[in-house]
Design a protein around this motif. Sequence first.
Motif, PDB file in Angstrom:
ATOM      1  N   PHE A 124      12.405  -2.064  10.382  1.00 40.75           N
ATOM      2  CA  PHE A 124      12.204  -3.018   9.089  1.00 40.75           C
ATOM      3  C   PHE A 124      11.170  -3.834   9.285  1.00 40.75           C
ATOM      4  O   PHE A 124      10.292  -4.024   8.253  1.00 40.75           O
ATOM      5  CB  PHE A 124      13.324  -3.779   8.679  1.00 40.75           C
ATOM      6  N   THR A 125      10.714  -4.268  10.460  1.00 41.10           N
ATOM      7  CA  THR A 125       9.791  -5.343  10.717  1.00 41.10           C
ATOM      8  C   THR A 125       8.486  -4.283  10.238  1.00 41.10           C
ATOM      9  O   THR A 125       7.386  -5.023   9.889  1.00 41.10           O
ATOM     10  CB  THR A 125       9.767  -5.630  12.174  1.00 41.10           C
ATOM     11  N   LEU A 126       8.186  -3.180  10.956  1.00 43.66           N
ATOM     12  CA  LEU A 126       7.147  -2.441  10.754  1.00 43.66           C
ATOM     13  C   LEU A 126       6.869  -1.870   9.293  1.00 43.66           C
ATOM     14  O   LEU A 126       5.845  -1.980   8.901  1.00 43.66           O
ATOM     15  CB  LEU A 126       7.072  -1.250  11.763  1.00 43.66           C
ATOM     16  N   LEU A 127       8.103  -1.713   8.793  1.00 39.88           N
ATOM     17  CA  LEU A 127       7.796  -1.457   7.147  1.00 39.88           C
ATOM     18  C   LEU A 127       7.356  -2.596   6.365  1.00 39.88           C
ATOM     19  O   LEU A 127       6.311  -2.398   5.554  1.00 39.88           O
ATOM     20  CB  LEU A 127       9.251  -0.953   6.790  1.00 39.88           C
ATOM     21  N   PHE A 128       7.657  -3.803   6.661  1.00 42.75           N
ATOM     22  CA  PHE A 128       7.547  -5.126   6.035  1.00 42.75           C
ATOM     23  C   PHE A 128       5.986  -5.379   6.279  1.00 42.75           C
ATOM     24  O   PHE A 128       5.250  -5.510   5.363  1.00 42.75           O
ATOM     25  CB  PHE A 128       8.193  -6.147   6.352  1.00 42.75           C
ATOM     26  N   MET A 129       5.488  -4.955   7.396  1.00 42.56           N
ATOM     27  CA  MET A 129       3.998  -5.421   7.625  1.00 42.56           C
ATOM     28  C   MET A 129       3.443  -4.246   7.094  1.00 42.56           C
ATOM     29  O   MET A 129       2.044  -4.839   6.660  1.00 42.56           O
ATOM     30  CB  MET A 129       4.071  -5.289   9.390  1.00 42.56           C
ATOM     31  N   ALA A 130       3.593  -2.898   7.167  1.00 43.53           N
ATOM     32  CA  ALA A 130       2.862  -1.976   6.396  1.00 43.53           C
ATOM     33  C   ALA A 130       2.601  -2.292   4.908  1.00 43.53           C
ATOM     34  O   ALA A 130       1.613  -2.243   4.511  1.00 43.53           O
ATOM     35  CB  ALA A 130       3.516  -0.713   6.838  1.00 43.53           C
ATOM     36  N   CYS A 131       3.956  -2.837   4.369  1.00 44.06           N
ATOM     37  CA  CYS A 131       3.691  -3.178   2.859  1.00 44.06           C
ATOM     38  C   CYS A 131       2.966  -4.292   2.682  1.00 44.06           C
ATOM     39  O   CYS A 131       2.305  -4.428   1.555  1.00 44.06           O
ATOM     40  CB  CYS A 131       5.177  -3.327   2.406  1.00 44.06           C
ATOM     41  N   SER A 132       2.869  -5.286   3.575  1.00 40.46           N
ATOM     42  CA  SER A 132       2.313  -6.402   3.341  1.00 40.46           C
ATOM     43  C   SER A 132       0.743  -6.260   3.420  1.00 40.46           C
ATOM     44  O   SER A 132       0.130  -6.662   2.593  1.00 40.46           O
ATOM     45  CB  SER A 132       2.686  -7.526   4.196  1.00 40.46           C
ATOM     46  N   SER A 133       0.398  -5.268   4.348  1.00 40.39           N
ATOM     47  CA  SER A 133      -1.002  -5.214   4.332  1.00 40.39           C
ATOM     48  C   SER A 133      -1.384  -4.475   3.296  1.00 40.39           C
ATOM     49  O   SER A 133      -2.898  -4.348   2.692  1.00 40.39           O
ATOM     50  CB  SER A 133      -1.526  -4.526   5.640  1.00 40.39           C
ATOM     51  N   THR A 134      -0.623  -3.298   2.814  1.00 36.30           N
ATOM     52  CA  THR A 134      -1.181  -2.720   1.568  1.00 36.30           C
ATOM     53  C   THR A 134      -1.268  -3.335   0.504  1.00 36.30           C
ATOM     54  O   THR A 134      -2.118  -3.354  -0.394  1.00 36.30           O
ATOM     55  CB  THR A 134       0.046  -1.535   1.342  1.00 36.30           C
ATOM     56  N   THR A 135      -0.320  -4.468   0.116  1.00 32.81           N
ATOM     57  CA  THR A 135      -0.359  -5.360  -0.928  1.00 32.81           C
ATOM     58  C   THR A 135      -1.765  -6.094  -0.797  1.00 32.81           C
ATOM     59  O   THR A 135      -2.324  -6.259  -1.792  1.00 32.81           O
ATOM     60  CB  THR A 135       0.704  -6.185  -0.944  1.00 32.81           C
ATOM     61  N   LYS A 136      -1.999  -6.685   0.445  1.00 30.45           N
ATOM     62  CA  LYS A 136      -3.273  -7.268   0.312  1.00 30.45           C
ATOM     63  C   LYS A 136      -4.553  -6.414   0.114  1.00 30.45           C
ATOM     64  O   LYS A 136      -5.311  -7.012  -0.617  1.00 30.45           O
ATOM     65  CB  LYS A 136      -3.286  -7.995   1.915  1.00 30.45           C
ATOM     66  N   GLU A 137      -4.477  -5.262   0.563  1.00 29.55           N
ATOM     67  CA  GLU A 137      -5.716  -4.359   0.212  1.00 29.55           C
ATOM     68  C   GLU A 137      -5.691  -4.081  -1.214  1.00 29.55           C
ATOM     69  O   GLU A 137      -6.754  -4.179  -1.728  1.00 29.55           O
ATOM     70  CB  GLU A 137      -5.375  -2.861   1.337  1.00 29.55           C
ATOM     71  N   GLN A 138      -4.604  -3.729  -1.843  1.00 29.36           N
ATOM     72  CA  GLN A 138      -4.619  -3.506  -3.209  1.00 29.36           C
ATOM     73  C   GLN A 138      -5.021  -4.615  -3.829  1.00 29.36           C
ATOM     74  O   GLN A 138      -5.589  -4.616  -5.030  1.00 29.36           O
ATOM     75  CB  GLN A 138      -3.163  -3.107  -3.669  1.00 29.36           C
ATOM     76  N   ARG A 139      -4.610  -6.031  -3.750  1.00 24.45           N
ATOM     77  CA  ARG A 139      -5.097  -7.253  -4.296  1.00 24.45           C
ATOM     78  C   ARG A 139      -6.658  -7.361  -4.104  1.00 24.45           C
ATOM     79  O   ARG A 139      -7.275  -7.669  -5.130  1.00 24.45           O
ATOM     80  CB  ARG A 139      -4.459  -8.471  -3.848  1.00 24.45           C
ATOM     81  N   GLU A 140      -7.264  -6.851  -2.998  1.00 21.61           N
ATOM     82  CA  GLU A 140      -8.708  -7.130  -2.736  1.00 21.61           C
ATOM     83  C   GLU A 140      -9.226  -6.132  -3.848  1.00 21.61           C
ATOM     84  O   GLU A 140     -10.232  -6.417  -4.432  1.00 21.61           O
ATOM     85  CB  GLU A 140      -8.848  -6.701  -1.295  1.00 21.61           C
ATOM     86  N   VAL A 141      -8.952  -4.907  -3.915  1.00 22.64           N
ATOM     87  CA  VAL A 141      -9.348  -3.905  -4.908  1.00 22.64           C
ATOM     88  C   VAL A 141      -9.262  -4.343  -6.161  1.00 22.64           C
ATOM     89  O   VAL A 141     -10.214  -4.147  -7.049  1.00 22.64           O
ATOM     90  CB  VAL A 141      -8.447  -2.383  -4.786  1.00 22.64           C
ATOM     91  N   ALA A 142      -8.153  -4.996  -6.640  1.00 28.06           N
ATOM     92  CA  ALA A 142      -8.139  -5.591  -7.982  1.00 28.06           C
ATOM     93  C   ALA A 142      -9.092  -6.770  -8.269  1.00 28.06           C
ATOM     94  O   ALA A 142      -9.658  -6.773  -9.071  1.00 28.06           O
ATOM     95  CB  ALA A 142      -6.817  -6.101  -8.107  1.00 28.06           C
TER      96      ALA A 142
END
Length: 124
Positions: free
Chosen positions: A9-27
Amino acid sequence: MTQIILLSFTLLFMACSSTTKEQREVALESWKGHSVEELKKHSYFRDLPVNKKKHADGAETWIFRDQSRYQSSAYCQSLGGCMGLPYYNCDNAFSIKDGIILAFEQNGTCPPIKTIYAPEKSEE
């Protein structure tokens, strides 16, 4: 076994968090080079109050403040939370020169990424 599940769960949460940050940067980056006219017409920004500041070099800063959706931050804090309902207290700052957007930054608790993407640029 419990440790493995917790680690997963921790690894999944961390992966989702970094993806969200990257997606926000793209936006945020998607607005570079767009015109102010497109910004004024955008479905998210057109209804938000804007504070405009002119600088000596002719550049401008436009800050769209979103303090909407559900309840205010102070109200939610006084209740100990708003039962999982999100509130936004977000400053959307655009750097503009000659009618063209140079940069876009956000500060605070901001809306979902899909609401802030710039429109697709047409090939001319």
